[in-house]
Design a protein around this motif. Structure first.
Motif, PDB file in Angstrom:
ATOM      1  N   PRO A   5       0.809  -1.229   0.000  1.00 42.40           N
ATOM      2  CA  PRO A   5       0.000   0.000   0.000  1.00 42.40           C
ATOM      3  C   PRO A   5       0.838   1.273   0.000  1.00 42.40           C
ATOM      4  N   ASP A   6       1.928   1.287   0.785  1.00 36.15           N
ATOM      5  CA  ASP A   6       2.804   2.455   0.812  1.00 36.15           C
ATOM      6  C   ASP A   6       3.353   2.726  -0.580  1.00 36.15           C
ATOM      7  N   LEU A   7       3.901   1.702  -1.199  1.00 35.61           N
ATOM      8  CA  LEU A   7       4.532   1.851  -2.508  1.00 35.61           C
ATOM      9  C   LEU A   7       3.527   2.217  -3.591  1.00 35.61           C
ATOM     10  N   GLU A   8       2.320   1.699  -3.469  1.00 33.47           N
ATOM     11  CA  GLU A   8       1.275   2.032  -4.439  1.00 33.47           C
ATOM     12  C   GLU A   8       0.985   3.534  -4.390  1.00 33.47           C
ATOM     13  N   VAL A   9       0.923   4.081  -3.196  1.00 32.40           N
ATOM     14  CA  VAL A   9       0.675   5.516  -3.038  1.00 32.40           C
ATOM     15  C   VAL A   9       1.896   6.327  -3.490  1.00 32.40           C
ATOM     16  N   PHE A  10       3.097   5.860  -3.117  1.00 29.88           N
ATOM     17  CA  PHE A  10       4.309   6.553  -3.568  1.00 29.88           C
ATOM     18  C   PHE A  10       4.313   6.681  -5.088  1.00 29.88           C
ATOM     19  N   SER A  11       3.983   5.590  -5.776  1.00 27.19           N
ATOM     20  CA  SER A  11       4.040   5.587  -7.238  1.00 27.19           C
ATOM     21  C   SER A  11       3.073   6.617  -7.830  1.00 27.19           C
ATOM     22  N   LYS A  12       1.898   6.733  -7.245  1.00 29.56           N
ATOM     23  CA  LYS A  12       0.912   7.699  -7.745  1.00 29.56           C
ATOM     24  C   LYS A  12       1.398   9.130  -7.556  1.00 29.56           C
ATOM     25  N   HIS A  13       1.995   9.406  -6.409  1.00 29.61           N
ATOM     26  CA  HIS A  13       2.477  10.749  -6.137  1.00 29.61           C
ATOM     27  C   HIS A  13       3.702  11.090  -6.982  1.00 29.61           C
ATOM     28  N   LEU A  14       4.577  10.122  -7.189  1.00 31.25           N
ATOM     29  CA  LEU A  14       5.747  10.351  -8.035  1.00 31.25           C
ATOM     30  C   LEU A  14       5.333  10.568  -9.485  1.00 31.25           C
ATOM     31  N   GLN A  15       4.303   9.863  -9.911  1.00 29.91           N
ATOM     32  CA  GLN A  15       3.779  10.038 -11.259  1.00 29.91           C
ATOM     33  C   GLN A  15       3.347  11.496 -11.480  1.00 29.91           C
ATOM     34  N   ILE A 198      -4.153   5.686   3.131  1.00 32.22           N
ATOM     35  CA  ILE A 198      -2.876   6.401   3.080  1.00 32.22           C
ATOM     36  C   ILE A 198      -2.953   7.571   2.107  1.00 32.22           C
ATOM     37  N   GLU A 199      -3.559   7.334   0.953  1.00 30.48           N
ATOM     38  CA  GLU A 199      -3.669   8.381  -0.060  1.00 30.48           C
ATOM     39  C   GLU A 199      -4.509   9.557   0.437  1.00 30.48           C
ATOM     40  N   LYS A 200      -5.559   9.258   1.174  1.00 33.93           N
ATOM     41  CA  LYS A 200      -6.432  10.317   1.694  1.00 33.93           C
ATOM     42  C   LYS A 200      -5.742  11.127   2.784  1.00 33.93           C
ATOM     43  N   ASP A 201      -5.081  10.433   3.711  1.00 28.94           N
ATOM     44  CA  ASP A 201      -4.493  11.111   4.867  1.00 28.94           C
ATOM     45  C   ASP A 201      -3.125  11.726   4.585  1.00 28.94           C
ATOM     46  N   HIS A 202      -2.447  11.244   3.530  1.00 30.26           N
ATOM     47  CA  HIS A 202      -1.085  11.719   3.234  1.00 30.26           C
ATOM     48  C   HIS A 202      -0.970  11.995   1.730  1.00 30.26           C
ATOM     49  N   PRO A 203      -1.542  13.089   1.268  1.00 29.28           N
ATOM     50  CA  PRO A 203      -1.662  13.346  -0.167  1.00 29.28           C
ATOM     51  C   PRO A 203      -0.364  13.562  -0.925  1.00 29.28           C
ATOM     52  N   ASP A 204       0.761  13.730  -0.236  1.00 26.18           N
ATOM     53  CA  ASP A 204       2.037  13.957  -0.928  1.00 26.18           C
ATOM     54  C   ASP A 204       3.127  12.968  -0.521  1.00 26.18           C
ATOM     55  N   ILE A 205       2.809  11.947   0.227  1.00 30.06           N
ATOM     56  CA  ILE A 205       3.821  11.069   0.794  1.00 30.06           C
ATOM     57  C   ILE A 205       4.564  10.262  -0.278  1.00 30.06           C
ATOM     58  N   ILE A 206       5.900  10.218  -0.160  1.00 29.77           N
ATOM     59  CA  ILE A 206       6.709   9.365  -1.036  1.00 29.77           C
ATOM     60  C   ILE A 206       7.759   8.591  -0.234  1.00 29.77           C
ATOM     61  N   ALA A 207       7.656   8.624   1.083  1.00 33.90           N
ATOM     62  CA  ALA A 207       8.623   7.905   1.922  1.00 33.90           C
ATOM     63  C   ALA A 207       7.989   7.561   3.262  1.00 33.90           C
ATOM     64  N   VAL A 210       3.146   4.153   6.875  1.00 39.43           N
ATOM     65  CA  VAL A 210       1.974   4.608   7.632  1.00 39.43           C
ATOM     66  C   VAL A 210       1.319   3.385   8.258  1.00 39.43           C
ATOM     67  N   ARG A 211       1.280   3.349   9.572  1.00 35.53           N
ATOM     68  CA  ARG A 211       0.761   2.177  10.284  1.00 35.53           C
ATOM     69  C   ARG A 211      -0.267   2.545  11.350  1.00 35.53           C
ATOM     70  N   ASP A 212      -0.566   3.829  11.518  1.00 35.30           N
ATOM     71  CA  ASP A 212      -1.380   4.257  12.655  1.00 35.30           C
ATOM     72  C   ASP A 212      -2.834   3.803  12.587  1.00 35.30           C
ATOM     73  N   PHE A 213      -3.291   3.324  11.447  1.00 39.39           N
ATOM     74  CA  PHE A 213      -4.676   2.882  11.325  1.00 39.39           C
ATOM     75  C   PHE A 213      -4.821   1.365  11.454  1.00 39.39           C
ATOM     76  N   MET A 214      -3.728   0.674  11.633  1.00 37.42           N
ATOM     77  CA  MET A 214      -3.777  -0.785  11.685  1.00 37.42           C
ATOM     78  C   MET A 214      -4.505  -1.277  12.939  1.00 37.42           C
ATOM     79  N   ARG A 215      -5.195  -2.385  12.789  1.00 37.30           N
ATOM     80  CA  ARG A 215      -6.058  -2.875  13.868  1.00 37.30           C
ATOM     81  C   ARG A 215      -5.340  -3.757  14.873  1.00 37.30           C
ATOM     82  N   VAL A 216      -4.323  -4.488  14.439  1.00 34.88           N
ATOM     83  CA  VAL A 216      -3.586  -5.332  15.384  1.00 34.88           C
ATOM     84  C   VAL A 216      -2.082  -5.108  15.309  1.00 34.88           C
TER      85      VAL A 216
END
Length: 250
Positions: A5-15, A198-207, A210-216
């Motif tokens: 998920p992190d990398l998927e969001v990074f790729s969109k922002h880098l694009q 991740i994309e919603k809460d961190h619209p510019d993240i590339i590094a 993000v784990r703060d929403f994880m349930r366990v």
């Protein structure tokens, strides 16, 4: 280490940041460098746990951040601390890869993998059922094995197994068909939901991760959404998070 998920969001922002820019300089040495210079960047996308940079002439740079690699983008020529290699574009902007362990790696024209990505069409309930059958491995170990499924790491394996209510210590071949189908659905759901979050809460993240929403799988968290104590155990040198809500098949 950033996971799917992190990398998927990074790729969109880098694009968004880099599409159309021409590569002016590439710090990494190699005779293959000439294949990329003066070429416009056409697309940034993710494959498994790697980022891919597709250039106008069809050549691709593959990037694996490994455990401590990070991306730093600046609209000027720069060299952050612990830079392993960098891509400088014709407008002066620079994308640097830093890693104090120097393990991050870049690969020219990486080979296509026959192993399905966890979010690909090739990864299906039928594929997972076949994968589990005949395997005596613990199910979590199987989920994070990049030779059979690409993209899932330690943290998301825990979240997926919690969603499916399957213990990470379950023996793969002992998981019944209904639970296997539930696990296949959980893989897609957990990963897709995480990308959106991740994309919603961190619209510019590339590094970073993000784990703060994880349930366990969250350090310091004591109880699951179901109110059960979150247990910890070591598996293959990594901490596994789980609860008694998850059924163990042995």
């Amino acid at each position: 280490m950033p996971e799917l998920p992190d990398l998927e969001v990074f790729s969109k922002h880098l694009q968004k940041k880099l599409k159309g820019k021409k590569l002016k300089a590439l710090s990494k040495a190699g005779s293959w460098k000439k294949d990329f210079l003066r070429q416009p960047l056409k697309k940034v996308y993710r494959e498994g746990k790697e980022l891919r940079f597709l250039f106008g002439n069809g050549h691709i740079l593959g990037l694996h951040l490994m455990l401590h690699g990070k991306l730093v983008y600046e609209e000027k020529d720069s060299k952050p601390a612990h830079t392993v290699f960098s891509l400088q574009f014709d407008d002066g902007s620079t994308l640097s890869v830093t890693d104090w362990q120097k393990k991050a790696r870049i690969t020219p024209d990486p080979q296509l993998s026959e192993v399905p990505d966890a979010l690909s069409r090739q990864f299906s309930a039928a594929y997972l059922k076949k994968l589990l059958a005949g395997s005596r491995a613990k199910v979590k170990k199987l989920l994070i094995d990049q030779h059979v499924i690409r993209g899932i790491g330690n943290a998301y394996a825990d979240e997926i197994l919690y969603e499916a209510r399957i213990s990470p210590f379950s023996i793969a071949e002992k998981i019944p068909e209904e639970a296997s189908a539930r696990l296949a659905r959980a893989i897609k759901k957990v990963l897709k939901d995480a990308v959106k979050k991740i994309e919603k809460d961190h619209p510019d993240i590339i590094a970073g991760e993000v784990r703060d929403f994880m349930r366990v799988h969250q350090h310091g968290k004591e109880k699951s959404p179901g109110g059960k104590k979150i247990e910890h155990a070591e598996m293959n040198g990594r901490t596994t998070y789980y609860t008694e809500e998850q059924t163990e098949y042995t």
